[in-house]
Design a protein around this motif. Sequence first.
Motif, PDB file in Angstrom:
ATOM      1  N   ALA B 177       0.850  -1.195   0.000  1.00  0.00           N
ATOM      2  CA  ALA B 177       0.000   0.000   0.000  1.00  0.00           C
ATOM      3  C   ALA B 177       0.886   1.246   0.000  1.00  0.00           C
ATOM      4  N   SER B 181       1.346   3.688  -3.233  1.00  0.00           N
ATOM      5  CA  SER B 181       0.974   5.068  -2.986  1.00  0.00           C
ATOM      6  C   SER B 181       2.132   5.999  -3.341  1.00  0.00           C
ATOM      7  N   LEU B 186      -1.422   5.767  -5.994  1.00  0.00           N
ATOM      8  CA  LEU B 186      -2.603   4.962  -5.639  1.00  0.00           C
ATOM      9  C   LEU B 186      -2.847   5.125  -4.159  1.00  0.00           C
ATOM     10  N   ASN B 187      -3.850   5.906  -3.828  1.00  0.00           N
ATOM     11  CA  ASN B 187      -4.067   6.220  -2.423  1.00  0.00           C
ATOM     12  C   ASN B 187      -4.822   5.089  -1.744  1.00  0.00           C
ATOM     13  N   CYS B 188      -4.093   4.003  -1.450  1.00  0.00           N
ATOM     14  CA  CYS B 188      -4.799   2.841  -0.903  1.00  0.00           C
ATOM     15  C   CYS B 188      -4.246   2.420   0.446  1.00  0.00           C
ATOM     16  N   GLN B 189      -5.077   1.701   1.167  1.00  0.00           N
ATOM     17  CA  GLN B 189      -4.712   1.146   2.462  1.00  0.00           C
ATOM     18  C   GLN B 189      -4.565  -0.365   2.320  1.00  0.00           C
ATOM     19  N   GLN B 192      -7.361  -2.592   1.177  1.00  0.00           N
ATOM     20  CA  GLN B 192      -7.793  -2.535  -0.223  1.00  0.00           C
ATOM     21  C   GLN B 192      -6.918  -3.404  -1.122  1.00  0.00           C
ATOM     22  N   SER B 319      -5.535   5.583 -10.083  1.00  0.00           N
ATOM     23  CA  SER B 319      -5.127   6.689  -9.209  1.00  0.00           C
ATOM     24  C   SER B 319      -5.987   7.924  -9.396  1.00  0.00           C
ATOM     25  N   VAL B 346      -5.848  -4.269  -6.330  1.00  0.00           N
ATOM     26  CA  VAL B 346      -6.280  -3.140  -5.500  1.00  0.00           C
ATOM     27  C   VAL B 346      -7.723  -2.811  -5.867  1.00  0.00           C
ATOM     28  N   PRO B 348     -11.839  -1.554  -3.776  1.00  0.00           N
ATOM     29  CA  PRO B 348     -12.452  -1.161  -2.501  1.00  0.00           C
ATOM     30  C   PRO B 348     -12.453  -2.327  -1.511  1.00  0.00           C
TER      31      PRO B 348
END
Lengths: 487, 487
Positions: B177, B181, B186-189, B192, B319, B346, B348
């Motif tokens: 992540a 990012s 890619l603003n992911c946690q 995700q 992204s 990746v 939701p």
Amino acid sequence: MLPWKTIISIDRESSKAVYLQIVNAIIREVSQGRLQPGQRLPGTRKMGELLGINRKTIIVAYEELMAQGWIEVASSRGTFIAEHLPLDQAKKLGPSATKIVRPIIDSVLPDHFPAVDLYQTPPPHRLSLNDGSPDVRLTPMNIVLKHYRSAINGYMGPKLLGYGAVEGQLKLREELARYLSETRGLNCQAEQILITRGSNMALFLSFYALLKKGDTVIVTAPNYRSANWGIEAAQGTLVEVGVDEQGICVEEVKRVCEEQSIRAMYLTPHHHYPTTVTLSAERRMQLLQLSEEHDFLIFEDDYDYAFRYDSAPILPLASVDTSGRTLYIGSLSKMLAPAIRVGYLVAPAPVIQQLSQIRRIIDRQGDPPLEYALAQFIKEGELQRHLKKVVKVFEERRDSFCALLSTHLAPFIDFTKPEGGMSVWAKFKYPVDTQKLVTACLQHGLYLNVAHEFLPKYQGLRLGFASLNISEQEEIVAVLAKVFPDL
Amino acid sequence: MLPWKTIISIDRESSKAVYLQIVNAIIREVSQGRLQPGQRLPGTRKMGELLGINRKTIIVAYEELMAQGWIEVASSRGTFIAEHLPLDQAKKLGPSATKIVRPIIDSVLPDHFPAVDLYQTPPPHRLSLNDGSPDVRLTPMNIVLKHYRSAINGYMGPKLLGYGAVEGQLKLREELARYLSETRGLNCQAEQILITRGSNMALFLSFYALLKKGDTVIVTAPNYRSANWGIEAAQGTLVEVGVDEQGICVEEVKRVCEEQSIRAMYLTPHHHYPTTVTLSAERRMQLLQLSEEHDFLIFEDDYDYAFRYDSAPILPLASVDTSGRTLYIGSLSKMLAPAIRVGYLVAPAPVIQQLSQIRRIIDRQGDPPLEYALAQFIKEGELQRHLKKVVKVFEERRDSFCALLSTHLAPFIDFTKPEGGMSVWAKFKYPVDTQKLVTACLQHGLYLNVAHEFLPKYQGLRLGFASLNISEQEEIVAVLAKVFPDL
């Protein structure tokens, strides 16, 4: 001058690179119309000062925006939001609609998909009891790793690190063919073996390929739930048949077959999951006979054949099947460690070729260096040495565990000492609330992971002894002895 | 006395244990009625002499036959074929039918299943040319293995060798992540991200979950055939759209969307497979806009994002997607080595949870110690260091390879120097017979594995340069220069 510091708010705690935060903020402002084409941006030095950020970072951000077509540099006049925006182009294609950021896809499972439980991270605990796993502390992983390292550093290395055979490394298929032949009378060749990701993938492939919507599959009640899930995912229909002290009830199977068309049967003959019962030789022959008469397939999941204590193991159905209806499934996960995801499926060579085509689109191939290392591990007799050692240890652990259960838990549970495998099927003498049991054990530091999905219907727990040394067994049984009276 | 030596013919060259050969021979004779219930068997010592085999082996065989119910010992009178045979029991269940031993199941693939090619073991060769793989000789596998060894020998060892999270090791999801990012916006946690077996399993899961029979999926023509296979296996319908020097033709996509309902689109934006074209930023925005307007999903397979030479990479569609319709797919296989089967998807978090349920029944989980080791590898900056090094090497290799192609093969092929990736898309100036090409190269010791499935329709070859050092490139181009004039 726009309030750039507000527009581009930088979060220094964020894991996202600062230049990307700038890029994204400007794209967002442009997309939402707050920054207009032709709008002038501060120079990189000025912007750096405004945001309190190194100028070099601004340069990188501007370069990225330029590469993406969001901003333009007009020689000496400065930097501007592009006249001809990427977004503009998109808008020309049709009516624009500003939407909030939310996941559009929220339901992805097919309607018929079973309610599959995921692995839960265990809560903090001091002791834990599983449903029958090997003791990974006894597994010679460093020998496996030694072979792994030799494989990739040897002349085969570059080949093993590239793409490889979908069916698995030939060397492992050959070694397994020999091993299964020598230990289980399975007279198979390498081309009849498909290396899979654990027995799970072997099951998935079998069900995916061989079941059509509505096909009926006989399973035992209770049964290994992963198998039931796989059958349901393939849109098969489960037909449950009971189990007694000789295994699945053949008379009941016969009755079912006379009443309806049966496509297949799923069995864990060699110790039934979850009850640990061994399917008798006689019943094996009867089932084979029935499979011929009623033309159904047998998925034989022989996951714990290697662990047998009192008597010689009984030959697999696949070894005596003369009609070619049995698919034989096993795994090194149980022999070595659950994390070693290497299983196998034995079937006629043309079937292996076709299952490989499915495997090709699922995950392309296995892990060649690991498969090669395991082949070496088997070839050098290390698997057999390991099994010889742990079978002895597990037999002692079974005996001590059963003695502890008899001594401390007799008022609460009934059980039969299993002839093999890694667990005891213990049945409560009275109904018990699952949640209450799990919570009470956890209060004493014991994490229960004992297939307690069977508790409500069958009052049974599958108590794994193989991974516990004697002092761990004593501690755990002591906790159970404290908890059981209050249930 | 029966001719026991003939009945039980022992093959000492066989990989099957001698005692099992005896067991199987006797079961076979009984099943076929040549040995009858009550028939006396020679004692173990006598049988050993008759067969020329150690008595202990006979004892083991008799014990096995006894355990299975085929023979009985009548105190001092001797050993007999059992009166009450396993087979007899089976026969009582219904009419017996002697069948020949043959595989009943010979066709297992569902009707709609695509014709999937399996990996072919390469013929002997001195040189080989692939369709764009990394150079595994540069991969610091020993560092990965060092982390692997530390992981299993450390305090986490027993946990990592047991069963683990279906979604993949949390530590690797967290590291990825952060990495995605920082490098791709890619603003992911972690929640995700699903760790898969290479990008292949990410594709399979996406198609399996999100496509229903008859759903239309836009793909490029030509396209990555594994993706097409996966879509077809999920019973999706392919809708082909052309590719030009800016990537997939958006106007054509728009036309298709206006004519029919589209469920999804599969893209390799960041260098198109097989043509290596980069999808422009403008078109990316247009496609996102279209996906919102016409409500289709985007499967973004960004397999070679890391390899970019001339300009900054363009941010993935995922992204900048504000509508949550993009699933982003990548893999460490391309960054490290094909045999490292660790990919990622990746999406939701609720989608990841549901895809994990499917993954649970396919192969249960990944390889925890390897995932943990790779997380450490990323955390310590070793992935980035490795990529920095190889991107430089690959850029030089691209330049030298393109120079060689221009110098030696200009009369035969056209190509555009790619901005990134690991291969060149070379188009023959005239039609060429695939088999003739492959055979001619092999006669000069060159094994061609260059996606030549595209040759008949597109006259194109995908020439991988990244795994070849300059002298290998020279040798290979010299072979091609010899072969091409005669095609």
